[in-house]
Scaffold this active site. Sequence first.
Site, mmCIF file in Angstrom:
data_model
loop_
_atom_site.group_PDB
_atom_site.id
_atom_site.type_symbol
_atom_site.label_atom_id
_atom_site.label_comp_id
_atom_site.label_asym_id
_atom_site.label_seq_id
_atom_site.Cartn_x
_atom_site.Cartn_y
_atom_site.Cartn_z
ATOM 1 N N ASP A 150 16.104 -43.797 9.662
ATOM 2 C CA ASP A 150 17.408 -43.262 8.932
ATOM 3 C C ASP A 150 18.524 -42.416 9.959
ATOM 4 O OD1 ASP A 150 15.381 -44.019 6.958
ATOM 5 O OD2 ASP A 150 15.032 -41.836 6.112
ATOM 6 N N ASP B 63 17.673 -44.950 4.201
ATOM 7 C CA ASP B 63 17.302 -44.023 2.971
ATOM 8 C C ASP B 63 18.500 -44.586 2.120
ATOM 9 O OD1 ASP B 63 15.405 -42.291 2.052
ATOM 10 O OD2 ASP B 63 17.218 -40.689 2.153
ATOM 11 N N HIS C 181 19.384 -44.717 -1.893
ATOM 12 C CA HIS C 181 19.182 -44.149 -3.257
ATOM 13 C C HIS C 181 20.257 -44.680 -4.013
ATOM 14 C CE1 HIS C 181 16.169 -41.576 -1.436
ATOM 15 N NE2 HIS C 181 16.926 -40.764 -0.853
ATOM 16 N N HIS D 150 22.557 -37.630 -1.612
ATOM 17 C CA HIS D 150 22.526 -38.252 0.170
ATOM 18 C C HIS D 150 22.241 -39.701 0.076
ATOM 19 C CE1 HIS D 150 18.223 -37.341 -0.338
ATOM 20 N NE2 HIS D 150 18.193 -38.422 0.480
ATOM 21 N N LYS E 36 14.977 -48.043 1.791
ATOM 22 C CA LYS E 36 13.685 -47.355 0.931
ATOM 23 C C LYS E 36 14.456 -46.264 0.101
ATOM 24 C CE LYS E 36 13.027 -43.854 4.945
ATOM 25 N NZ LYS E 36 13.603 -42.864 4.108
ATOM 26 N N CYS F 158 10.884 -38.069 7.028
ATOM 27 C CA CYS F 158 10.891 -39.342 7.221
ATOM 28 C C CYS F 158 10.182 -39.965 8.453
ATOM 29 C CB CYS F 158 12.144 -40.278 6.837
ATOM 30 S SG CYS F 158 12.676 -39.929 4.947
HETATM 31 C C1 VGL Z 1 14.894 -37.578 4.505
HETATM 32 C C2 VGL Z 1 14.767 -35.959 2.827
HETATM 33 C C3 VGL Z 1 15.248 -36.888 1.716
HETATM 34 C C4 VGL Z 1 14.712 -38.128 5.791
HETATM 35 C C5 VGL Z 1 15.068 -38.573 3.191
HETATM 36 O O1 VGL Z 1 15.103 -39.256 6.112
HETATM 37 O O2 VGL Z 1 13.886 -37.594 6.492
HETATM 38 N N1 VGL Z 1 14.567 -36.460 4.001
HETATM 39 N N2 VGL Z 1 15.514 -37.989 2.291
HETATM 40 ZN ZN ZN Z 2 16.469 -39.521 0.633
#
Ligand code: VGL
Ligand code: ZN
Length: 226
Positions: free
Chosen positions: A27, A65, A67, A100, A125, A170
């Site tokens: 990420d 990440d 979403h 995010h 993901k 993550c």
């Molecule tokens: C993450 C919170 C929500 C991360 C991703 O990449 O650590 N943390 N989504």
């Molecule tokens: Zn996330």
Amino acid sequence: MSEIFVKAYLGSKGIKNREMKALILVDIQNDFCPGGALEVKDGDAVVKVANDIMDEFDLVIATQDWHPANHGSFAANHPWKLLGQVIDLNGLQQILWPIHCVQGSFGAEFKQELDSDKIDKVFQKGTDVGIDSYSGFFDNGRKKSTGLSEYLKLKEVKQVYIMGLAADYCVKFTALDAVEEGFGTYLIADGTRGVNIQENDTETAFEEMEKAGVSIIYSSSIIENN
Ligand code: VGL
Ligand code: ZN
């Protein structure tokens, strides 16, 4: 054919008899860097570490990440709920985050300075509205695989080196799953930074990973050993 002959033959072809190593970049996206929606302090510092070591690996994987805008982990999608509050999301505890890494948005893009040309494969993901996914391997309910484990096994990867954002979410869950999936698992300490909702969260995450069998190393040892 004798073993020595086979080794000499492979050697002459430049084929090294050693185990496949993969780097997993977790990420490294705009929203987790300073100025982003879920910024991690000093998060952009991991980019140089990644760029400096990518050439040392047989395979470079990145997770992203990714979403949908109506994702259940966003506080904004739950009337009257606040950031950081924990809710029940389809039977799992879910911390509510700011919006995010929305699919296709600038925040979801890899940090521009990252040498993303050197990434062999990306695993996305957090795509299902009803469940979050911290690990690059499985969703938080461990119901669906992203395909990462199958891919690494197909490529005969034995060791994975993990770094990126965020250390206490993550990165941690990716490393814990890597151990469970049977990979020799290394965490690159200088290549990660944490959210630290509680001040010590990153430290605690390091301890948890180490206890589970993750070896914690520095990127300098990767460059030295090659
Ligand atoms: C993450 C919170 C929500 C991360 C991703 O990449 O650590 N943390 N989504
Ligand atoms: Zn996330």
